[in-house]
Motif scaffolding. Structure first.
Motif, PDB file in Angstrom:
ATOM      1  N   GLY A 244      10.975   1.790   6.628  1.00  0.00           N
ATOM      2  CA  GLY A 244      11.194   0.389   6.296  1.00  0.00           C
ATOM      3  C   GLY A 244      10.650  -0.593   7.303  1.00  0.00           C
ATOM      4  N   VAL A 245       9.497  -0.292   7.896  1.00  0.00           N
ATOM      5  CA  VAL A 245       8.816  -1.248   8.775  1.00  0.00           C
ATOM      6  C   VAL A 245       7.838  -2.052   7.925  1.00  0.00           C
ATOM      7  N   TYR A 246       7.878  -3.382   8.064  1.00  0.00           N
ATOM      8  CA  TYR A 246       7.042  -4.260   7.250  1.00  0.00           C
ATOM      9  C   TYR A 246       5.979  -4.903   8.139  1.00  0.00           C
ATOM     10  N   PRO A 247       4.708  -4.532   7.973  1.00  0.00           N
ATOM     11  CA  PRO A 247       3.641  -5.085   8.814  1.00  0.00           C
ATOM     12  C   PRO A 247       3.531  -6.600   8.654  1.00  0.00           C
ATOM     13  N   LYS A 248       2.882  -7.232   9.622  1.00  0.00           N
ATOM     14  CA  LYS A 248       2.664  -8.670   9.562  1.00  0.00           C
ATOM     15  C   LYS A 248       1.351  -8.964   8.861  1.00  0.00           C
ATOM     16  N   GLY A 249       1.435  -9.623   7.730  1.00  0.00           N
ATOM     17  CA  GLY A 249       0.241 -10.063   7.021  1.00  0.00           C
ATOM     18  C   GLY A 249      -0.465  -8.960   6.259  1.00  0.00           C
ATOM     19  N   ASN A 250      -1.355  -9.388   5.361  1.00  0.00           N
ATOM     20  CA  ASN A 250      -2.163  -8.428   4.611  1.00  0.00           C
ATOM     21  C   ASN A 250      -3.003  -7.577   5.555  1.00  0.00           C
ATOM     22  N   ALA A 251      -3.528  -8.214   6.608  1.00  0.00           N
ATOM     23  CA  ALA A 251      -4.373  -7.485   7.559  1.00  0.00           C
ATOM     24  C   ALA A 251      -3.595  -6.380   8.263  1.00  0.00           C
ATOM     25  N   GLY A 252      -2.326  -6.640   8.578  1.00  0.00           N
ATOM     26  CA  GLY A 252      -1.515  -5.627   9.239  1.00  0.00           C
ATOM     27  C   GLY A 252      -1.322  -4.395   8.379  1.00  0.00           C
ATOM     28  N   THR A 253      -1.158  -4.608   7.081  1.00  0.00           N
ATOM     29  CA  THR A 253      -1.005  -3.482   6.162  1.00  0.00           C
ATOM     30  C   THR A 253      -2.297  -2.677   6.079  1.00  0.00           C
ATOM     31  N   LEU A 254      -3.422  -3.375   6.001  1.00  0.00           N
ATOM     32  CA  LEU A 254      -4.710  -2.687   5.913  1.00  0.00           C
ATOM     33  C   LEU A 254      -5.036  -1.941   7.203  1.00  0.00           C
ATOM     34  N   ASP A 255      -4.561  -2.450   8.328  1.00  0.00           N
ATOM     35  CA  ASP A 255      -4.772  -1.743   9.593  1.00  0.00           C
ATOM     36  C   ASP A 255      -4.135  -0.353   9.547  1.00  0.00           C
ATOM     37  N   LEU A 256      -2.946  -0.266   8.959  1.00  0.00           N
ATOM     38  CA  LEU A 256      -2.282   1.038   8.835  1.00  0.00           C
ATOM     39  C   LEU A 256      -3.127   1.986   7.990  1.00  0.00           C
ATOM     40  N   LEU A 257      -3.672   1.468   6.903  1.00  0.00           N
ATOM     41  CA  LEU A 257      -4.510   2.288   6.026  1.00  0.00           C
ATOM     42  C   LEU A 257      -5.759   2.754   6.762  1.00  0.00           C
ATOM     43  N   ASN A 258      -6.384   1.843   7.490  1.00  0.00           N
ATOM     44  CA  ASN A 258      -7.621   2.184   8.200  1.00  0.00           C
ATOM     45  C   ASN A 258      -7.390   3.202   9.310  1.00  0.00           C
ATOM     46  N   ARG A 259      -6.174   3.218   9.855  1.00  0.00           N
ATOM     47  CA  ARG A 259      -5.849   4.192  10.902  1.00  0.00           C
ATOM     48  C   ARG A 259      -5.379   5.524  10.323  1.00  0.00           C
ATOM     49  N   GLY A 260      -5.339   5.601   9.000  1.00  0.00           N
ATOM     50  CA  GLY A 260      -4.941   6.845   8.359  1.00  0.00           C
ATOM     51  C   GLY A 260      -3.452   7.085   8.329  1.00  0.00           C
ATOM     52  N   GLU A 261      -2.677   6.033   8.550  1.00  0.00           N
ATOM     53  CA  GLU A 261      -1.224   6.198   8.551  1.00  0.00           C
ATOM     54  C   GLU A 261      -0.630   6.016   7.165  1.00  0.00           C
TER      55      GLU A 261
END
Length: 261
Positions: A244-261
């Motif tokens: 239940g961690v909520y990234p900051k902004g759309n970019a924060g969510t995409l950063d997780l995807l780009n890091r393979g998380e």
């Protein structure tokens, strides 16, 4: 490989609206008599949203407007809409104080601000903006003709096709997938980006009537449907990224995807 799934029907971001406000001499009924000096030389514009909205204004819309009109735009951007209530309070305070010159001409924010009963914003018609006749009437009725839609947004589902062979196609499918794959989905905190906001709104629609929100101004009576939606979001949290961690902004969510998380 990162891929983008086109919008799930029930998760479509609402139009962001722009409305003319002060920028001149206020008169009765929230309308203004434009100040010729201010109108002809400078436009003071406040906006908010994610960085893609900022880029749209600074790199495309504002330069094109300045070139076409010769009017200088003084632009203030509030990332993720932070401070919107403060801007509204500032506009209202100037009206209440009987100011003869307001210091904001144009404000882009959530549509709910434009339909509040304080009557701060100028109503516009196709006489003022000819292309307004091309906007569906329910869209303008929703904001009482006090805001002008200028772009549409679509929320997309970003996923890694190396790990997700059959991505969900509907909102209900997505909820099922999240529960079956704990820790593998994230959406940003709703106040920091449109995709997280849309995810939460889609849950409200799931437990309420979509038409009550898109064809008429907001009514507090709609809130009776929200308890079930918020309970469902709370129950979903343990299945989200990092419990239940909520990234900051759309970019924060995409950063997780780009890091393979």
């Amino acid at each position: 490989m990162k891929r983008w799934l086109r919008p799930i029907t029930s998760i479509v971001a609402a139009l962001v609206a722009v409305t003319a406000c002060g920028g001149g001499t206020p008169s009765a009924g929230g309308t203004t008599q434009p100040s010729a000096a201010a109108q002809d030389t400078e436009l003071i514009f406040y906006s908010g949203g994610d960085t893609n909205v900022q880029d749209l204004h600074q790199k495309q819309i504002i330069p094109a407007f300045e070139k076409a009109t010769g009017i200088k735009v003084t632009f203030t951007f509030l990332e993720h809409g932070t401070g919107a209530q403060g801007i509204y309070d500032r506009i209202k305070a100037q009206k209440d104080a009987g100011k003869t010159q307001w210091d904001i001409d144009l404000w882009e924010s959530d549509t709910g601000y434009y339909t509040r009963p304080d009557d701060l914003f100028l109503q516009v018609s196709p006489t003022d903006i000819p292309n307004l006749s091309k906007v569906p009437k329910p869209t303008l009725d929703f904001v009482q003709n006090k805001a002008v839609p200028y772009r549409g947004s679509s929320v997309v589902l970003a996923y890694n096709s190396d790990k997700v062979a059959n991505p969900p196609q509907t909102y209900d499918d997505l909820l099922t997938w999240i529960k079956a794959n704990p820790g593998k989905f994230a959406y940003n905190e709703p106040s920091t980006g449109g995709s997280g906001d849309a995810f939460v709104i889609a849950m409200l629609y799931k437990y309420s009537d979509y038409n009550k929100y898109v064809t008429q101004p907001f009514s507090a009576s709609n809130e009776k449907d929200w308890d079930a939606a918020f309970a469902a979001l709370k129950a979903l949290a343990p299945s989200l990224y990092s419990n239940g961690v909520y990234p900051k902004g759309n970019a924060g969510t995409l950063d997780l995807l780009n890091r393979g998380e």
